[in-house]
Design a protein around this motif. Structure first.
Motif, short mmCIF file in Angstrom:
data_model
loop_
_atom_site.label_atom_id
_atom_site.label_comp_id
_atom_site.label_asym_id
_atom_site.label_seq_id
_atom_site.Cartn_x
_atom_site.Cartn_y
_atom_site.Cartn_z
N PRO A 75 0.82 -1.22 0.00
CA PRO A 75 0.00 0.00 0.00
C PRO A 75 0.85 1.27 0.00
N ASP A 122 -0.37 4.11 0.86
CA ASP A 122 -0.77 4.71 2.13
C ASP A 122 -0.45 3.71 3.23
N ARG A 155 -0.94 3.63 6.25
CA ARG A 155 -1.97 3.40 7.26
C ARG A 155 -2.85 2.21 6.90
N GLU A 156 -2.77 1.75 5.66
CA GLU A 156 -3.56 0.60 5.22
C GLU A 156 -2.74 -0.68 5.19
N GLN A 188 -4.33 -4.11 6.50
CA GLN A 188 -5.44 -4.78 5.84
C GLN A 188 -5.02 -5.23 4.45
N THR A 203 -5.74 -3.22 -1.05
CA THR A 203 -4.76 -2.20 -1.40
C THR A 203 -5.21 -1.46 -2.65
N LYS A 258 -7.48 -6.70 10.76
CA LYS A 258 -7.25 -5.60 11.69
C LYS A 258 -6.38 -6.07 12.84
#
Length: 677
Positions: A404, A406, A408-409, A412, A415, A676
């Motif tokens: 990812p 980002d 912050r992802e 999970q 993507t 998560k």
């Protein structure tokens, strides 16, 4: 009979082994031992050890043979004297002892595989790919046979039909009538009906008048045709795409022209617009007017410029999109629209008759195969089910290999954009998604995995290019020891002349023996035992080589910088005719802050098979390396930390490493990845 009392104060196990043996421990980060399969506290070697993290840290350590390490230190001290040179004699004595006891710390067995990952996912699946596997969703009593029956239902379950004889409107659910009845699909702005207490009644009356005005006597409106019963409502949502596909046209009813943005902000307006045969609208008291999809997008979709490729593909038949690209663009377009349902808990969603994965159910109308909605599941769980139902594209199988952009992802599996610039269709998956867990992790089958060693640099068995000179250099210290012992024997027998000459010669040879030992172990590494070694902080390629193999004499490089394996990688360009990594990536990693709030700590990974060093950031030290796919001539390797309490893995970073090293990895059992924390 009285029930057996249950002791609620009994200590609960924190995790279970792959044999379902319980373990009790604290919350410190742990890993699965590759030799015993047991859960152990994680000890991490660090350039600058800290006491503030969730794992144990210690100085960087080497387990290379002591004679090799002592010889390298003595050689450096002889050629580059420093303040520590006074220790030379003591280190030299240690070197001599290590020569006499070569088994201390030395390698014994050459193995052909990385250390295995011995844990597996031991929990229950929330949803499974195979109908033979039990899943927690079966508790809801979902009838798979019913799902198959409505898969190809190309008509709504209910219509509101006008009876000319009685001049009344009736909700009809007779299949034979509904299937033959032409109808109008009605869509509206939720904000309009909330303006007044009788907003719903006004909308229904306007819908009926408009339907008759257009020469039809049946319409579909969700306020009248969607039932509140959860099971039936799930079936209605399942076939929502068919409602708009089969309608003669879709009519948009607005209070006035200013209501376009509020209408376009709803989740369902994108599939309503794209899937309809024809679009018409009525704003206020104005006449019903046809409208094209392109016109509609410019009026109602606030991100129409970003969604222009989708709109052109559906509305004009231009800019045809690859199927995978179309799915992803549609997903992002729907996710840009607001929905408060995704923030609800499972209990709140059930009590309010809403669906947390509403966006997924709006998206599934564009797929060949759909899923039956479930109020308990999250968006990630619903996405995984949708992708598994449309397995020809292997979307989830490919997506797990993406890094990812980002960070912050990172935890999970879904993507949006890949840090390395690859598209979803560029990735060739090497694993299969078999299900999803309650935490939203994908359960993978067929993974090749290797354990990452963090406590120290191990003693690595390796081979260098054969050389008579190096072989002689390695035997010289032992020859000098034989001369020394012989000289002592001659001196003890009174032969001072012969004993003195041999003693002097042996001492001279022993003094220079460290140089010869270092030279004997120098040279290019042609084969090394497979190891993945991690360090918190930044080490240079030369430092990593010394920790692994000891010192060397000569300019042969034993560990190389990666040219494209991590976001910090830098290739040599015009200054080299070879594909090689540039040393500037080490300098950049060294100059970077040791910790970033978003991306995490700086780490170093050394691979002995490809003799390559990688720099990356992660919030926790990854203890498992998974081979999940290939792209652009390189393998995609997902580095994961372990959550032993749920027997799941957390993606920390993704590296591009040579695909061939996956052959040195053992195939693991099911692993759960990407949910998560």
């Amino acid at each position: 009979m009285d029930p057996v009392p249950i002791n609620t104060d009994e200590k609960q196990p924190h995790c279970y082994s792959s044999q379902l043996k319980p373990f009790y421990h604290g919350k410190i980060q742990r890993y699965t031992s590759s030799s015993t399969g047991k859960c152990r506290p994680l000890t991490v070697q660090s350039v600058n050890p800290s006491l503030t993290n969730d794992w144990i840290e210690q100085d960087v350590r080497s387990s290379a043979p002591p004679s090799t390490r002592f010889a390298a230190w003595l050689t450096r001290a002889m050629f580059n004297p420093s303040r520590e040179t006074f220790m030379w004699l003591f280190v030299w004595l240690g070197y001599i002892i290590a020569l006499l006891l070569p088994s201390l710390g030395g390698p014994h067995v050459f193995t052909y595989h990385y250390n295995p990952y011995l844990m597996r996912f031991v929990g229950q699946l929330w949803a499974a790919r195979s109908p033979r596997e039990y899943s927690l969703r079966s508790r809801t009593g979902e009838d798979d046979g019913l799902v198959r029956r409505v898969t190809h239902a190309l008509y709504p379950r209910f219509l509101v039909v006008y009876d000319e004889q009685t001049r009344t409107w009736t909700t009809v659910n007779v299949e034979a009538v509904v299937r033959r009845q032409p109808y109008v699909a009605i869509t509206y702005s939720y904000h309009d009906i909330m303006k007044s207490e009788n907003g719903v009644e006004v909308l229904i009356q306007r819908s009926r008048d408009a339907t008759l005005e257009q020469g039809f006597d049946a319409y579909w409106l969700d306020l009248e045709c969607l039932l509140e019963d959860p099971a039936r409502k799930a079936q209605d949502l399942y076939r929502m795409a068919d409602v708009y596909r089969q309608a003669s046209f879709t009519l948009i009813i607005l209070s006035d022209e200013s209501a376009w943005p509020t209408w376009g902000g709803r989740i369902w307006t994108l599939p309503e617009g794209l899937l309809s045969r024809e679009l018409r609208y009525k704003a206020g008291d104005n006449a019903i007017t046809p409208i094209t999809l392109t016109q509609l997008a410019s009026l109602a979709y606030s991100h129409h410029d970003e969604e222009s490729q989708i709109i052109n593909s559906f509305g004009l038949g231009k800019d045809p999109l690859e199927r995978l690209d179309r799915y992803l663009q549609l997903k992002e377009a729907i996710w840009r629209r607001y929905s408060s349902a995704s923030q609800l808990t499972a209990e709140e969603a059930i009590s309010q008759g809403r669906y947390r994965a509403e966006k997924v159910y709006a998206l599934m109308g564009f797929f060949e195969h759909r899923i039956l909605p479930n109020a308990e599941e999250t968006e990630l769980q619903a996405l995984a089910r949708l992708f598994m139902a449309n397995d020809n594209d292997r979307i989830a199988d490919r997506m797990i290999s993406m890094f990812p952009r980002d960070r912050r992802e990172i935890n999970q599996w879904y993507t949006k954009e890949d840090e390395y610039g690859a598209k979803l269709w560029d990735i060739e998956p090497a694993v299969q998604v078999v299900g999803i867990t309650s935490n939203g992790s994908l359960v993978l089958d067929g993974c090749r995995a290797g354990a990452i060693r963090w406590k120290d640099f191990p003693s690595v068995e390796y081979a260098t290019r054969r050389s008579i000179r190096r072989l002689l250099a390695l035997t010289e210290p032992y020859f000098a020891l034989i001369l020394f012992i012989t000289s002592c024997g001659l001196l003890s027998q009174g032969n001072a002349a012969g004993g003195g000459v041999l003693l002097a010669l042996s001492l001279i040879l022993l003094i220079f023996a460290p140089i010869l030992t270092t030279y004997g172990h120098s040279g290019r590494i042609v084969l090394a035992c497979p190891w993945l070694i991690g360090v918190k902080g930044v080490l240079s390629a030369q430092q990593a080589s010394e920790y692994l193999y000891g010192g060397k004499i000569g300019d042969s490089r034993r560990t190389l910088y990666t040219p494209s394996g991590s976001p910090l990688a830098r290739p040599k360009e015009r200054d080299s005719k070879f594909r090689d990594g540039h040393v500037s990536q080490y300098e950049a990693a060294l100059a970077a802050p040791p910790f970033d709030p978003i991306e995490g700590h700086m780490f170093t990974l050394v691979d002995t098979i490809s003799s390559t060093i990688y720099y990356f950031r992660a919030h926790r030290p990854p203890t498992v390396c998974l081979f999940t796919g290939a792209e652009g001539g390189q393998g995609r390797f997902v580095l994961c930390s372990e959550e032993c309490s749920s027997s799941e893995l957390r993606r920390e970073t993704v590296l591009r490493m040579p695909s061939f090293i996956s052959n040195y990895m053992h195939t693991s059992d099911w692993v759960a990845l990407g949910g998560k924390p």
